[in-house]
Design a protein around this motif. Structure first.
Motif, PDB file in Angstrom:
ATOM      1  N   GLY A  74      16.528 -43.937 -24.321  1.00 47.91           N
ATOM      2  CA  GLY A  74      15.834 -42.891 -25.067  1.00 47.91           C
ATOM      3  C   GLY A  74      16.759 -41.893 -25.729  1.00 47.91           C
ATOM      4  O   GLY A  74      16.303 -40.885 -26.263  1.00 47.91           O
ATOM      5  N   ASP A  75      18.067 -42.154 -25.711  1.00 48.90           N
ATOM      6  CA  ASP A  75      19.028 -41.262 -26.361  1.00 48.90           C
ATOM      7  C   ASP A  75      18.995 -41.494 -27.866  1.00 48.90           C
ATOM      8  O   ASP A  75      19.044 -42.635 -28.327  1.00 48.90           O
ATOM      9  CB  ASP A  75      20.451 -41.523 -25.853  1.00 48.90           C
ATOM     10  N   VAL A  76      18.949 -40.425 -28.635  1.00 49.25           N
ATOM     11  CA  VAL A  76      18.945 -40.539 -30.090  1.00 49.25           C
ATOM     12  C   VAL A  76      20.327 -40.975 -30.558  1.00 49.25           C
ATOM     13  O   VAL A  76      21.346 -40.425 -30.135  1.00 49.25           O
ATOM     14  CB  VAL A  76      18.558 -39.190 -30.747  1.00 49.25           C
ATOM     15  N   GLN A  77      20.360 -41.996 -31.418  1.00 46.04           N
ATOM     16  CA  GLN A  77      21.618 -42.515 -31.940  1.00 46.04           C
ATOM     17  C   GLN A  77      21.974 -41.794 -33.231  1.00 46.04           C
ATOM     18  O   GLN A  77      21.096 -41.407 -34.005  1.00 46.04           O
ATOM     19  CB  GLN A  77      21.495 -44.014 -32.190  1.00 46.04           C
ATOM     20  N   THR A  78      23.270 -41.609 -33.468  1.00 47.86           N
ATOM     21  CA  THR A  78      23.730 -40.909 -34.663  1.00 47.86           C
ATOM     22  C   THR A  78      24.731 -41.766 -35.428  1.00 47.86           C
ATOM     23  O   THR A  78      25.300 -42.713 -34.884  1.00 47.86           O
ATOM     24  CB  THR A  78      24.406 -39.568 -34.291  1.00 47.86           C
ATOM     25  N   VAL A  81      28.112 -43.010 -36.925  1.00 54.61           N
ATOM     26  CA  VAL A  81      29.455 -42.944 -36.340  1.00 54.61           C
ATOM     27  C   VAL A  81      30.413 -42.102 -37.172  1.00 54.61           C
ATOM     28  O   VAL A  81      31.443 -41.687 -36.677  1.00 54.61           O
ATOM     29  CB  VAL A  81      30.065 -44.357 -36.123  1.00 54.61           C
ATOM     30  N   VAL A  82      30.053 -41.827 -38.420  1.00 55.44           N
ATOM     31  CA  VAL A  82      30.935 -41.063 -39.291  1.00 55.44           C
ATOM     32  C   VAL A  82      30.547 -39.584 -39.333  1.00 55.44           C
ATOM     33  O   VAL A  82      31.354 -38.715 -39.044  1.00 55.44           O
ATOM     34  CB  VAL A  82      30.944 -41.646 -40.728  1.00 55.44           C
ATOM     35  N   CYS A  83      29.282 -39.300 -39.683  1.00 56.70           N
ATOM     36  CA  CYS A  83      28.886 -37.903 -39.916  1.00 56.70           C
ATOM     37  C   CYS A  83      27.927 -37.342 -38.867  1.00 56.70           C
ATOM     38  O   CYS A  83      27.528 -36.191 -38.952  1.00 56.70           O
ATOM     39  CB  CYS A  83      28.253 -37.766 -41.295  1.00 56.70           C
ATOM     40  N   LYS A  84      27.542 -38.146 -37.895  1.00 57.49           N
ATOM     41  CA  LYS A  84      26.655 -37.737 -36.791  1.00 57.49           C
ATOM     42  C   LYS A  84      25.226 -37.414 -37.239  1.00 57.49           C
ATOM     43  O   LYS A  84      24.486 -36.767 -36.527  1.00 57.49           O
ATOM     44  CB  LYS A  84      27.237 -36.542 -36.021  1.00 57.49           C
ATOM     45  N   SER A  85      24.820 -37.902 -38.404  1.00 56.14           N
ATOM     46  CA  SER A  85      23.445 -37.725 -38.875  1.00 56.14           C
ATOM     47  C   SER A  85      22.501 -38.569 -38.018  1.00 56.14           C
ATOM     48  O   SER A  85      22.853 -39.646 -37.554  1.00 56.14           O
ATOM     49  CB  SER A  85      23.341 -38.169 -40.337  1.00 56.14           C
ATOM     50  N   GLU A  86      21.271 -38.089 -37.811  1.00 53.32           N
ATOM     51  CA  GLU A  86      20.276 -38.839 -37.056  1.00 53.32           C
ATOM     52  C   GLU A  86      19.423 -39.732 -37.953  1.00 53.32           C
ATOM     53  O   GLU A  86      18.598 -40.486 -37.455  1.00 53.32           O
ATOM     54  CB  GLU A  86      19.380 -37.886 -36.265  1.00 53.32           C
ATOM     55  N   GLU A  87      19.613 -39.644 -39.260  1.00 55.68           N
ATOM     56  CA  GLU A  87      18.865 -40.470 -40.217  1.00 55.68           C
ATOM     57  C   GLU A  87      19.613 -41.783 -40.419  1.00 55.68           C
ATOM     58  O   GLU A  87      20.472 -41.901 -41.288  1.00 55.68           O
ATOM     59  CB  GLU A  87      18.678 -39.730 -41.545  1.00 55.68           C
ATOM     60  N   ILE A  88      19.281 -42.782 -39.617  1.00 57.05           N
ATOM     61  CA  ILE A  88      20.004 -44.050 -39.596  1.00 57.05           C
ATOM     62  C   ILE A  88      19.410 -45.036 -40.592  1.00 57.05           C
ATOM     63  O   ILE A  88      18.199 -45.245 -40.622  1.00 57.05           O
ATOM     64  CB  ILE A  88      19.994 -44.645 -38.176  1.00 57.05           C
ATOM     65  N   GLU A  89      20.271 -45.638 -41.386  1.00 50.68           N
ATOM     66  CA  GLU A  89      19.865 -46.655 -42.354  1.00 50.68           C
ATOM     67  C   GLU A  89      19.998 -48.059 -41.759  1.00 50.68           C
ATOM     68  O   GLU A  89      19.155 -48.915 -41.945  1.00 50.68           O
ATOM     69  CB  GLU A  89      20.729 -46.528 -43.606  1.00 50.68           C
ATOM     70  N   LYS A  90      21.119 -48.298 -41.027  1.00 51.26           N
ATOM     71  CA  LYS A  90      21.406 -49.617 -40.484  1.00 51.26           C
ATOM     72  C   LYS A  90      22.177 -49.453 -39.181  1.00 51.26           C
ATOM     73  O   LYS A  90      22.975 -48.538 -39.041  1.00 51.26           O
ATOM     74  CB  LYS A  90      22.222 -50.425 -41.490  1.00 51.26           C
TER      75      LYS A  90
END
Length: 71
Positions: free
Chosen positions: A8-12, A14-23
């Motif tokens: 249940g941990d939100v993934q970010t 790896v470069v900018c730590k954004s939570e809006e993941i594309e892939k």
């Protein structure tokens, strides 16, 4: 898209730590099971960089497995 791992941990990214993941790619370290996998995620601007990190981790995993098997 917001992604969480098995715990249940939100993934970010790896470069900018954004939570809006594309892939994302899921990497399982040597001698670990799926529940202990690492999620390598990239936002819209960093999908290529995240994939390069995934390939690097996969290469390291293969090296570790080859050395441990005595090959």
């Amino acid at each position: 898209m917001r992604i969480t791992n098995y715990y249940g941990d939100v993934q970010t990214c790896v470069v900018c730590k954004s939570e809006e993941i594309e892939k994302y790619n899921v990497y399982t370290p040597p001698f670990a099971d799926a529940i202990n996998s690492r999620w390598i995620c990239g936002c819209k601007d960093h999908t290529e960089e995240a994939y390069k990190v995934f390939l690097e981790k996969t290469s390291q995993r293969m090296d570790t497995l080859m050395r441990s098997s005595g090959s």
